[in-house]
Design a protein around this motif. Sequence first.
Motif, PDB file in Angstrom:
ATOM      1  N   GLU A  68      44.996  42.081  41.091  1.00  0.00           N
ATOM      2  CA  GLU A  68      45.253  42.229  39.654  1.00  0.00           C
ATOM      3  C   GLU A  68      45.497  40.898  38.954  1.00  0.00           C
ATOM      4  O   GLU A  68      45.465  40.816  37.730  1.00  0.00           O
ATOM      5  N   THR A  69      45.755  39.839  39.736  1.00  0.00           N
ATOM      6  CA  THR A  69      46.129  38.572  39.102  1.00  0.00           C
ATOM      7  C   THR A  69      45.139  37.433  39.361  1.00  0.00           C
ATOM      8  O   THR A  69      45.453  36.276  39.107  1.00  0.00           O
ATOM      9  N   ILE A  70      43.969  37.742  39.910  1.00  0.00           N
ATOM     10  CA  ILE A  70      42.962  36.687  40.122  1.00  0.00           C
ATOM     11  C   ILE A  70      41.597  37.151  39.616  1.00  0.00           C
ATOM     12  O   ILE A  70      41.377  38.337  39.387  1.00  0.00           O
ATOM     13  N   SER A  71      40.672  36.182  39.476  1.00  0.00           N
ATOM     14  CA  SER A  71      39.329  36.504  38.989  1.00  0.00           C
ATOM     15  C   SER A  71      38.489  37.236  40.023  1.00  0.00           C
ATOM     16  O   SER A  71      37.731  38.145  39.706  1.00  0.00           O
ATOM     17  N   THR A  72      38.608  36.812  41.276  1.00  0.00           N
ATOM     18  CA  THR A  72      37.830  37.426  42.351  1.00  0.00           C
ATOM     19  C   THR A  72      38.175  38.901  42.480  1.00  0.00           C
ATOM     20  O   THR A  72      39.327  39.271  42.296  1.00  0.00           O
TER      21      THR A  72
END
Length: 416
Positions: free
Chosen positions: A171-175
Amino acid sequence: MKKRILVGPFKQLVPMTGLAIKGPISDGDLTLMQDAGILIHDEKISTIGPYTSLLANAKDVEVQELKGDHVCLPGFIDAHTHICFAGSRANDYALRNAGKTYLEIAKGGGGIWDTVTQTRKASQQTLTVRTRKLANRHLKNGVTTIEVKSGYGLSIEEELKILRAIKEANETISTDLITTCLAAHMVPKDYQGNAEEYLSEISTSLFPRIKKEGLTNRIDAFIEESAFSSDDILPYFQKAKEMGFDLTVHADQFSTGGSEVAVRFDALSADHLEASTEKEIELLAKSNVIATALPGASLGLGCGFTPARKILDAGGALAIASDHNPGSAPMGDLLTQAAILGAFEKLTNAEVLAGITFRAAAALNLKDRGRLAKGKLADFCGFHSDNYQEILYNQGNFKPCMVWKKGELVFDKHKH
Ligand SMILES: [Zn+2]
């Protein structure tokens, strides 16, 4: 108002379209587009075509014009990793290379159980941060989708902690992180019972909680002499299938049996396959199961590679993943490992690239990525070159200079 972006011109764009999921691919089958642009609408590709004509028609479009020659490929997909863990197994690696056996290392406190002990001690927050860090490293190498397994908790609560950590990291990264439950990694040493009882407890108590919290739709099992037998896994997979989970298997790493279970249950993929013989290769090739080679594990353990050439020649579907884990595959560099597998197994550029793009997407049942075409996610990367062959030729030492995820430029080497 949704955002529209035009990216280009790419000297060469390899969309990986028009290629079959199964069987051999020659490099001549690849579509190569010259001086191409990608028009992005929101998170997806709306058009791919000649850059100059896209530019001429561009109204209300943000233009990201590239300087110099770039080759564009779909964002890579790593369909098998274990990057949610704590601790290090550097000592195992040293001992293994000094000639110690698996059993000697396990007796000395090493092996999977060591990682389980370290991971249990770590908080969910610590695991989230570590997973995010490793995923970001992969992203800079062009990997825009990563499968991540649990399996270092080996109890209801500890497996939940890991699955929640992966979800939180996602939920907290682009990947995109695609979570898989691998509670069937080994029988926990502190479990008061046998394999059958452990698996029964997991399927009865953990599966419903995973469903309820929406933690994953994927169940994996390690079928091996040191882990679970095919007979142990049959009722476990039966239950998972009844509950609607997708299945995947750690199969034929040191001994055969796992790929047969994968085919019987119509699993999405059978991964490892270093020990597969003609019989298993034939079986897999006739099925819809994706055969996933894990060259990182062969490199880490100093073992032979998955018979990738034979699998393709038999008509099978080959994906290539890093198996990034603290024990057998600490390197975690998909592009390097895929290039090395290609050299040893005599795979064409097209087959290696297919293995880390659309064939890897099929192993994860993702239809929205792995190729560059209208309607697909705008996940792609750019390499400083005018020839795609340079990428694998450099055996992993040539990394992308730019990476886009869902239409957003998330890594730009020029700015570092
Ligand atoms: Zn694995």
